[in-house]
Design a protein around this motif. Structure first.
Motif, mmCIF file in Angstrom:
data_model
loop_
_atom_site.group_PDB
_atom_site.id
_atom_site.type_symbol
_atom_site.label_atom_id
_atom_site.label_comp_id
_atom_site.label_asym_id
_atom_site.label_seq_id
_atom_site.Cartn_x
_atom_site.Cartn_y
_atom_site.Cartn_z
ATOM 1 N N UNK A 180 0.828 -1.210 0.000
ATOM 2 C CA UNK A 180 0.000 0.000 0.000
ATOM 3 C C UNK A 180 0.862 1.260 0.000
ATOM 4 N N UNK A 181 1.916 1.246 -0.796
ATOM 5 C CA UNK A 181 2.767 2.416 -0.973
ATOM 6 C C UNK A 181 2.678 2.857 -2.425
ATOM 7 N N UNK A 182 2.738 4.173 -2.625
ATOM 8 C CA UNK A 182 2.712 4.699 -3.984
ATOM 9 C C UNK A 182 4.038 4.430 -4.677
ATOM 10 N N UNK A 183 3.957 3.975 -5.901
ATOM 11 C CA UNK A 183 5.166 3.787 -6.690
ATOM 12 C C UNK A 183 5.820 5.149 -6.940
ATOM 13 N N UNK A 184 7.150 5.235 -6.914
ATOM 14 C CA UNK A 184 7.807 6.539 -7.156
ATOM 15 C C UNK A 184 7.404 7.198 -8.463
ATOM 16 N N UNK A 185 7.153 6.418 -9.481
ATOM 17 C CA UNK A 185 6.728 7.009 -10.755
ATOM 18 C C UNK A 185 5.347 7.642 -10.636
ATOM 19 N N UNK A 186 4.482 7.077 -9.796
ATOM 20 C CA UNK A 186 3.159 7.665 -9.580
ATOM 21 C C UNK A 186 3.278 8.969 -8.808
ATOM 22 N N UNK A 187 4.216 9.028 -7.872
ATOM 23 C CA UNK A 187 4.441 10.281 -7.145
ATOM 24 C C UNK A 187 4.880 11.392 -8.088
ATOM 25 N N UNK A 188 5.765 11.059 -9.007
ATOM 26 C CA UNK A 188 6.196 12.055 -9.988
ATOM 27 C C UNK A 188 5.055 12.437 -10.932
ATOM 28 N N UNK A 189 4.270 11.441 -11.353
ATOM 29 C CA UNK A 189 3.136 11.727 -12.232
ATOM 30 C C UNK A 189 2.114 12.607 -11.523
ATOM 31 N N UNK A 190 1.834 12.317 -10.245
ATOM 32 C CA UNK A 190 0.895 13.133 -9.496
ATOM 33 C C UNK A 190 1.352 14.576 -9.370
ATOM 34 N N UNK A 191 2.638 14.777 -9.142
ATOM 35 C CA UNK A 191 3.181 16.140 -9.065
ATOM 36 C C UNK A 191 3.023 16.868 -10.391
#
Length: 300
Positions: free
Chosen positions: A113-124
């Motif tokens: 249940x952790x966000x993938x680092x690529x999703x964090x960048x996409x969300x930003x």
């Protein structure tokens, strides 16, 4: 456990690596493709002939990759393993279910249940584009609609900070609403693949696991890639970015969100559309209240 993107049947792996004979070398010697003989077909049952190495398997040194064949539908379990990101983006825009299954289950899905680092960048990145669209839409309004607000008279950096905080708050409200409704309605809680009973398996793994809160946020971010459409305005300038272009992008994002949540939560279009609609209503209410407090309530 990965799944087949065509029929959603669980598979043990998406591809097999066929290592070369030089196992002690970290980097395989160059191959003269003009004189390389055609290798015999040594595919085992349930596998298809060898293909070139996918980009996602670049960490594997040496050898070729054979994509796994789904034992139920007899097609490649995940053809997107060896496709470029531009192909993934095009199929996301075309709302193809297979690419959503590839991203949500086989590439970005996590059990912790952790966000993938690529999703964090996409969300930003999506947040920054959302700031641009919201700011442009408000600036495109008639002067009498913004005359009573102090926001247009602020320095440019303070205006940007205000719209950044506004869009971040709206996004958080949307995600929390969708997460809560999915939990209350019990959507995505079964964790069982259609047509597949985990009790018949010796391993006891039933394919896609129960959808997690961050998994739902991942689906919403993946289903919002159309917000990147304004990047085309670097080349082509649209004067109505705050009007028809912005509204069109919002409708496209809504359709993508419905498809992403339908696949992740294993529910019908009606359930997914209801959850997405409630999330957008919460997003609109937070934005309307915030803008109304600073005299821009009619601009949203």
């Amino acid at each position: 456990m990965p799944i087949c993107i065509e029929c959603r049947y669980p598979v043990p792996r998406l591809y097999h690596v066929l290592h070369s004979g030089n196992t002690g070398s970290r980097k395989p010697p160059p191959i003269n493709r003009s004189t390389k003989p055609t290798p015999p077909n040594t595919a085992k049952k349930g596998e298809l002939p060898a293909r070139s190495k996918p980009k996602s398997a670049a960490a594997v040194s040496g050898g070729e990759v054979r994509l796994t064949q789904c034992p139920r539908c007899k097609r490649f379990a995940d053809k997107y393993v060896e496709h470029d990101y531009i192909v993934l983006f095009i199929d996301l825009v075309l709302v193809k279910p297979q690419v959503y299954r590839h991203l949500l289950f086989n590439r970005l899905g996590r059990d912790d249940d952790e966000l993938d680092p690529s999703i964090t960048r996409l969300g930003t990145l999506l947040l920054l584009f959302d700031v641009y669209l919201t700011w442009s839409r408000i600036e495109a309004q008639l002067p009498h609609m913004t005359a009573s607000s102090p926001i247009p008279q602020l320095p440019i950096l303070l205006q940007y900070a205000f719209y950044l905080l506004l869009c971040a708050t709206m996004t958080i409200a949307q995600h929390l609403t969708v997460r809560w409704l999915a939990q209350v309605a019990g959507l995505g809680a079964r964790g069982q693949v259609e047509g597949h009973d985990s009790r018949q398996d010796d391993g006891g793994d039933d394919g896609p696991v129960r959808s997690t809160p961050n998994g739902i946020s991942t689906a919403l971010f993946v289903g919002s890639c159309m917000k990147l459409f304004p990047i085309l305005m670097v080349v082509w300038r649209y004067d109505d970015v705050g009007g028809s272009v912005g509204r069109g992008v919002e409708w496209a994002v809504g359709v993508q969100n419905v498809e992403a949540l339908r696949i992740l939560l294993e529910c019908g279009y009606l359930g997914a559309a209801s959850v997405v609609g409630a999330g957008w209503m919460a997003r609109w209410a937070v934005g309307r209240l915030t803008l109304g407090f600073v005299g821009l309530g009619e601009c949203l």
